[in-house]
Design a protein around this motif. Structure first.
Motif, mmCIF file in Angstrom:
data_model
loop_
_atom_site.group_PDB
_atom_site.id
_atom_site.type_symbol
_atom_site.label_atom_id
_atom_site.label_comp_id
_atom_site.label_asym_id
_atom_site.label_seq_id
_atom_site.Cartn_x
_atom_site.Cartn_y
_atom_site.Cartn_z
ATOM 1 N N LYS A 107 0.812 -1.216 0.000
ATOM 2 C CA LYS A 107 0.000 0.000 0.000
ATOM 3 C C LYS A 107 0.848 1.270 0.000
ATOM 4 O O LYS A 107 0.310 2.375 0.023
ATOM 5 N N ARG A 108 2.163 1.123 -0.026
ATOM 6 C CA ARG A 108 3.046 2.278 -0.043
ATOM 7 C C ARG A 108 4.101 2.111 -1.127
ATOM 8 O O ARG A 108 4.626 1.023 -1.335
ATOM 9 N N LEU A 109 4.403 3.214 -1.814
ATOM 10 C CA LEU A 109 5.477 3.197 -2.794
ATOM 11 C C LEU A 109 6.816 3.127 -2.060
ATOM 12 O O LEU A 109 6.918 3.463 -0.887
ATOM 13 N N GLY A 110 7.842 2.695 -2.774
ATOM 14 C CA GLY A 110 9.159 2.606 -2.158
ATOM 15 C C GLY A 110 9.913 1.399 -2.662
ATOM 16 O O GLY A 110 9.498 0.735 -3.621
ATOM 17 N N SER A 111 11.014 1.101 -2.016
ATOM 18 C CA SER A 111 11.868 -0.020 -2.412
ATOM 19 C C SER A 111 11.558 -1.250 -1.576
ATOM 20 O O SER A 111 11.399 -1.150 -0.354
ATOM 21 N N TYR A 112 11.504 -2.390 -2.240
ATOM 22 C CA TYR A 112 11.211 -3.655 -1.575
ATOM 23 C C TYR A 112 12.309 -4.663 -1.902
ATOM 24 O O TYR A 112 12.831 -4.691 -3.022
ATOM 25 N N THR A 113 12.628 -5.488 -0.922
ATOM 26 C CA THR A 113 13.542 -6.606 -1.123
ATOM 27 C C THR A 113 12.717 -7.872 -1.226
ATOM 28 O O THR A 113 11.977 -8.217 -0.297
ATOM 29 N N ILE A 114 12.835 -8.540 -2.371
ATOM 30 C CA ILE A 114 12.086 -9.779 -2.596
ATOM 31 C C ILE A 114 13.088 -10.911 -2.798
ATOM 32 O O ILE A 114 13.902 -10.876 -3.711
ATOM 33 N N SER A 115 13.037 -11.891 -1.904
ATOM 34 C CA SER A 115 13.948 -13.034 -1.991
ATOM 35 C C SER A 115 13.181 -14.262 -2.468
ATOM 36 O O SER A 115 12.082 -14.545 -1.976
ATOM 37 N N VAL A 116 13.764 -14.967 -3.424
ATOM 38 C CA VAL A 116 13.214 -16.231 -3.923
ATOM 39 C C VAL A 116 14.310 -17.274 -3.755
ATOM 40 O O VAL A 116 15.301 -17.256 -4.495
ATOM 41 N N ASP A 117 14.152 -18.137 -2.765
ATOM 42 C CA ASP A 117 15.206 -19.085 -2.385
ATOM 43 C C ASP A 117 16.492 -18.317 -2.089
ATOM 44 O O ASP A 117 16.496 -17.451 -1.229
ATOM 45 N N ASN A 118 17.566 -18.610 -2.822
ATOM 46 C CA ASN A 118 18.843 -17.968 -2.529
ATOM 47 C C ASN A 118 19.153 -16.791 -3.447
ATOM 48 O O ASN A 118 20.296 -16.351 -3.544
ATOM 49 N N SER A 119 18.127 -16.260 -4.130
ATOM 50 C CA SER A 119 18.300 -15.081 -4.980
ATOM 51 C C SER A 119 17.516 -13.908 -4.396
ATOM 52 O O SER A 119 16.439 -14.096 -3.819
ATOM 53 N N THR A 120 18.050 -12.712 -4.546
ATOM 54 C CA THR A 120 17.411 -11.519 -3.988
ATOM 55 C C THR A 120 17.235 -10.464 -5.072
ATOM 56 O O THR A 120 18.161 -10.181 -5.838
ATOM 57 N N LEU A 121 16.024 -9.896 -5.126
ATOM 58 C CA LEU A 121 15.712 -8.816 -6.057
ATOM 59 C C LEU A 121 15.414 -7.555 -5.258
ATOM 60 O O LEU A 121 14.819 -7.611 -4.177
ATOM 61 N N HIS A 122 15.829 -6.405 -5.799
ATOM 62 C CA HIS A 122 15.489 -5.120 -5.216
ATOM 63 C C HIS A 122 14.567 -4.409 -6.196
ATOM 64 O O HIS A 122 14.980 -4.045 -7.299
ATOM 65 N N CYS A 123 13.313 -4.238 -5.802
ATOM 66 C CA CYS A 123 12.306 -3.693 -6.711
ATOM 67 C C CYS A 123 11.717 -2.408 -6.142
ATOM 68 O O CYS A 123 11.474 -2.312 -4.932
ATOM 69 N N LYS A 124 11.468 -1.458 -7.020
ATOM 70 C CA LYS A 124 10.803 -0.222 -6.607
ATOM 71 C C LYS A 124 9.344 -0.261 -7.029
ATOM 72 O O LYS A 124 9.014 -0.749 -8.107
ATOM 73 N N ASN A 125 8.487 0.259 -6.163
ATOM 74 C CA ASN A 125 7.076 0.444 -6.485
ATOM 75 C C ASN A 125 6.417 -0.855 -6.964
ATOM 76 O O ASN A 125 5.995 -0.992 -8.111
ATOM 77 N N VAL A 126 6.347 -1.820 -6.054
ATOM 78 C CA VAL A 126 5.729 -3.106 -6.344
ATOM 79 C C VAL A 126 4.211 -2.972 -6.254
ATOM 80 O O VAL A 126 3.682 -2.524 -5.230
ATOM 81 N N ALA A 127 3.513 -3.360 -7.307
ATOM 82 C CA ALA A 127 2.051 -3.266 -7.318
ATOM 83 C C ALA A 127 1.403 -4.481 -6.669
ATOM 84 O O ALA A 127 0.410 -4.363 -5.950
ATOM 85 N N LYS A 128 1.961 -5.664 -6.929
ATOM 86 C CA LYS A 128 1.333 -6.900 -6.432
ATOM 87 C C LYS A 128 2.319 -8.053 -6.528
ATOM 88 O O LYS A 128 3.144 -8.115 -7.448
ATOM 89 N N ILE A 129 2.217 -8.988 -5.585
ATOM 90 C CA ILE A 129 2.970 -10.243 -5.656
ATOM 91 C C ILE A 129 1.977 -11.379 -5.489
ATOM 92 O O ILE A 129 1.172 -11.374 -4.553
#
Length: 280
Positions: free
Chosen positions: A224-246
């Motif tokens: 519900k807020r814009l900004g930077s998110y850290t999304i980890s999938v197993d042993n990989s990490t993504l840094h995403c801005k402004n995530v709408a939905k997962i």
């Protein structure tokens, strides 16, 4: 052992050997390669293998899974353990002869476990799709994460806290367990949603406990807020801005392991990892 082709004739088992960089793992890989390269029952190839032998620990098996995640319909995995006890390893480094003998006797049987499909949608419409063997987590970097959690099209809660983890049954013994989630047997086709340091007081409320979600239901997390998110999938990490939905759901294909006498009971692994020998 050999595989049957479309003509009914037997063909050599194609085997890929993957090891981590540790000395013991490389030594075992070299030994396996030396034995199998001259064996008429086997053909060593990292392209379109029937069986992938992962040498190392759970981290190496995760890497092997992601290397062949587009070939799950026809590949099976075997884990050789060269470090601490692993949940995805059936053989110790001193059991190579037993592994080879079991592969010679192999009839194609497998033990299969569900995996997680993740789709990340950004505000600009870009989609990122991934598969997870253990879990996927999302955390907000700058401030408290605020997100709506939707389960099977029902707005379940508005989460406030550090983040959210969604795990597979096999991943239930990993990060999920450290968060207080339940341990699920890996043949159960379900997801587990676990909150990471949720904020609960007289104003803000969440369920607080982990939730087991059946195969047919999809989990959606909508920040519900814009900004930077850290999304980890197993042993990989993504840094995403402004995530709408997962979005999270059970994948249509599973991971398969070679079914041999050495494929250790899941409960045996849990006992060995977390409890140890019981007093008589």
């Amino acid at each position: 052992m050999t595989q049957m082709n479309i003509t009914g004739k037997k063909e050599m088992m194609r085997v890929a050997i993957i090891a981590n960089s540790k000395y013991q793992s490389r030594r075992i890989a070299a030994k396996l390669f030396a034995i199998l390269k001259d064996d008429p029952d086997f053909y060593l190839s990292k392209k379109n293998p029937h069986v992938v032998i992962s040498i190392g620990g759970d981290g190496m098996l995760l890497s092997a899974f992601h290397k062949y995640e587009r070939e799950l319909s026809h590949v099976r995995f075997v884990g050789v353990h060269t470090g601490h006890l692993g949940f995805y390893t059936d053989y110790r480094d001193f059991e190579i002869d037993e592994l080879i003998e079991n592969l010679r006797k192999d009839t194609g049987e497998k033990v299969s476990y569900p995996i997680l499909k993740v789709k990340i949608t950004l505000d600009n419409g870009r989609e990122i799709k991934s598969l997870a063997l253990n879990e996927a987590t999302v955390k907000r970097i700058e401030k408290t994460m605020v997100a709506d959690v939707i389960i099977n099209h029902v707005k379940f809660e508005r989460f406030r806290g550090d983040g959210i983890s969604v795990s597979t049954p096999t991943g239930s013994t990993a990060y999920n367990k450290s968060l207080g989630g339940a341990v699920l047997h890996p043949t159960i086709e379900a997801l587990q949603l676990t909150e990471i340091s949720s904020l609960n007081n007289r104003v803000f409320r969440t369920l607080g406990s982990s939730v087991i979600v059946p195969k047919k239901d999809k989990i959606e997390v909508i920040p519900k807020r814009l900004g930077s998110y850290t999304i980890s999938v197993d042993n990989s990490t993504l840094h995403c801005k402004n995530v709408a939905k997962i979005e999270y759901c059970i994948n249509s294909e599973k991971i398969s392991f070679v079914a041999t006498p050495s494929h250790t009971s899941f409960w045996e692994r849990v006992k060995d990892a977390f409890i140890g020998d019981l007093d008589s």
